[in-house]
Write an enzyme that holds these catalytic residues in place. Sequence first.
Site, short mmCIF file in Angstrom:
data_model
loop_
_atom_site.label_atom_id
_atom_site.label_comp_id
_atom_site.label_asym_id
_atom_site.label_seq_id
_atom_site.Cartn_x
_atom_site.Cartn_y
_atom_site.Cartn_z
N GLU A 5 0.79 -1.24 0.09
CA GLU A 5 -0.06 -0.04 -0.11
C GLU A 5 0.88 1.26 0.15
O GLU A 5 0.47 2.44 -0.65
CB GLU A 5 -0.99 0.06 1.15
CG GLU A 5 -2.12 -1.08 1.15
CD GLU A 5 -2.99 -1.16 -0.12
OE1 GLU A 5 -3.29 0.07 -0.62
OE2 GLU A 5 -3.05 -2.43 -0.46
N TRP B 144 1.98 1.95 -3.48
CA TRP B 144 0.90 2.28 -4.35
C TRP B 144 1.10 3.87 -4.35
O TRP B 144 0.90 4.51 -5.33
CB TRP B 144 -0.60 2.00 -4.18
CG TRP B 144 -0.90 0.38 -4.73
CD1 TRP B 144 -0.82 -0.70 -4.09
CD2 TRP B 144 -1.20 0.38 -6.20
NE1 TRP B 144 -1.23 -1.77 -4.95
CE2 TRP B 144 -1.34 -1.15 -6.26
CE3 TRP B 144 -1.67 1.03 -7.19
CZ2 TRP B 144 -1.81 -1.78 -7.56
CZ3 TRP B 144 -1.81 0.49 -8.57
CH2 TRP B 144 -2.17 -0.83 -8.56
N TRP C 273 -19.05 10.55 -22.66
CA TRP C 273 -19.80 11.16 -21.20
C TRP C 273 -20.90 11.68 -21.61
O TRP C 273 -21.07 12.65 -22.55
CB TRP C 273 -18.80 12.13 -20.75
CG TRP C 273 -17.63 11.42 -20.14
CD1 TRP C 273 -16.31 11.66 -20.62
CD2 TRP C 273 -17.42 10.58 -19.12
NE1 TRP C 273 -15.19 11.18 -20.09
CE2 TRP C 273 -15.79 10.47 -19.03
CE3 TRP C 273 -18.16 9.84 -18.10
CZ2 TRP C 273 -15.38 9.54 -18.09
CZ3 TRP C 273 -17.53 9.04 -17.16
CH2 TRP C 273 -16.14 8.84 -17.29
N ASN D 21 -10.63 2.46 1.99
CA ASN D 21 -10.30 2.43 0.79
C ASN D 21 -11.05 1.51 0.14
O ASN D 21 -11.29 1.69 -1.23
CB ASN D 21 -8.79 1.61 0.93
CG ASN D 21 -8.08 1.30 -0.42
OD1 ASN D 21 -8.24 0.02 -0.82
ND2 ASN D 21 -8.05 2.18 -1.16
N TRP E 22 -14.87 10.89 -14.29
CA TRP E 22 -13.97 10.88 -13.06
C TRP E 22 -13.56 12.02 -12.53
O TRP E 22 -13.24 12.15 -11.37
CB TRP E 22 -13.02 9.89 -13.36
CG TRP E 22 -11.87 10.26 -14.35
CD1 TRP E 22 -11.80 9.82 -15.74
CD2 TRP E 22 -10.64 11.06 -14.12
NE1 TRP E 22 -10.76 10.44 -16.29
CE2 TRP E 22 -10.04 11.22 -15.46
CE3 TRP E 22 -10.26 11.71 -13.09
CZ2 TRP E 22 -8.96 11.79 -15.41
CZ3 TRP E 22 -9.22 12.40 -13.36
CH2 TRP E 22 -8.24 12.44 -14.39
N TRP F 71 -8.44 7.70 -8.91
CA TRP F 71 -9.71 7.88 -9.78
C TRP F 71 -9.66 7.33 -11.24
O TRP F 71 -10.45 6.55 -11.64
CB TRP F 71 -10.17 9.27 -9.70
CG TRP F 71 -11.02 9.63 -8.51
CD1 TRP F 71 -10.66 10.20 -7.42
CD2 TRP F 71 -12.32 9.41 -8.61
NE1 TRP F 71 -11.66 10.07 -6.60
CE2 TRP F 71 -13.13 10.02 -7.23
CE3 TRP F 71 -13.30 9.02 -9.48
CZ2 TRP F 71 -14.36 9.53 -6.96
CZ3 TRP F 71 -14.52 8.85 -9.12
CH2 TRP F 71 -14.98 9.21 -7.78
#
Length: 451
Positions: free
Chosen positions: A275, A278, A306, A342, A360, A383
């Site tokens: 983690e 990341w 979109w 998370n 997003w 995102w």
Amino acid sequence: MTSPTLVWFRDDLRIADNPALTAAAERGAPIVALFILDEESAGMRPLGAASRWWLHHSVESLRARLAERGVPLVLRRGAAGVVVRAIVRESGASAVFWNRRYASAERAIDSELKSGLRSDGLEVQSFAASLLFEPWTVQTGAGTHYSVFTPFWRACQALPAPRLPLPEPQLLHPGSAGVQRIVASDTLADWNLLPTAPDWAAGLRETWTPGEPAAHDRLREFVATDLPLYDQARDEPSAGATSLLSPRLRWGEISPFSAWHAATGAGGSARFLSELGWREFAWHTLFFFPNLATANLRAEFDNFPWPQPDAQALRAWREGNTGFGIVDAGMRELWHTGHMHNRVRMITASFLVKNLLIDWRIGEQWFWDTLVDADAASNPFNWQWVAGSGADAAPYFRIFNPELQAKKFDPHGLYVQQWAADASPLKIVDLGLTRKAALGAYDVVKRSGRP
DNA sequence: AAGATCTTGTT
DNA sequence: ACAAGATCT
């Protein structure tokens, strides 16, 4: 009067494991500390409201702790390039130290300042403090940066292990207190970082204690009680097994080196370390792709059809009134505490993008404004990961089903009960139909990528 | 860091 | 009948 060393604090609001501060202490001269609220320099992203709340309290904590150690923290508002030069003049500093930043506007400011001040004859040094691995040191065999997490993280782990955290430097030099020129400072109240009319921060105050001491307390507690169960429990939002270190890392109240070594020393958890990985990968990505918050990392997503965003649906998502318990619980947890588990971040983000078909970037901006840990790299990176437009992203056809996710990760409904017990059961969309619509839209992207 | 569906294995 | 595993999206 000895000319002082100026230490410019930015995303490193800590005394321990602060290489710039330690180097300044070793230099021997008195230290003047500086924090700038820069809302003027080109390209700086304005802080979100929850971030401003955290910043206020964290700077106050740092100011008090530095003061106890005889170091004044000067607060100024303005374009950093101008302010740093002004403080150098006013303090008579002959050296300026800081810890590195990695976003593009910040890097431009810092490198311009470094060369400018050096040509004025000052000693300027920057240090690695906020990332375990400097972005340019992690390279593929071909000499490029990574775009997939697993090989990135493998390459990181093949590098020399992260250094040990530095202890708190000795800052009180006998006889040094009071010999510095007084440099004028704003007060924190001048900056209006806290919400008034209305004061919506009650939930934040209930939830968090910003500042370095509380960050270390939490790290100790996490390692002692939660880390052993981390791999098994981190995905259950009601388990309370996550580290809650994200805002502390974002503001640098604690360093990733401290987190890394506390975790490995306690027997470790490959999952927790990954983690941290990341977070490294998000910064690695932002370093090589500065427009991460505004542009699709995969250019073919520019063809995503979109629809006009549904304002009512967007509002229901923001307020936690979608009729899907785990989504509503997450959005309410976020609004109340400035934080969201998370797993639930992935679920709520997927719901916005793939069930409401809302861009997003709109969700990213909402999280940016409401998260106390809103991070210039992690927030847009994640995102884009959910949307499918990002680095090593979830494939476009991976669409979370919030009801299955709730069954899997909140099987007893404890999390939903805690945050959304009184939510309306009226569902604003049909999961099956909207899933099909999202797959159709992604199909347009896929076909646009072909000749 | 996933879901739907098909396939294979076990009662 | 059902579950675990493979495969495709």
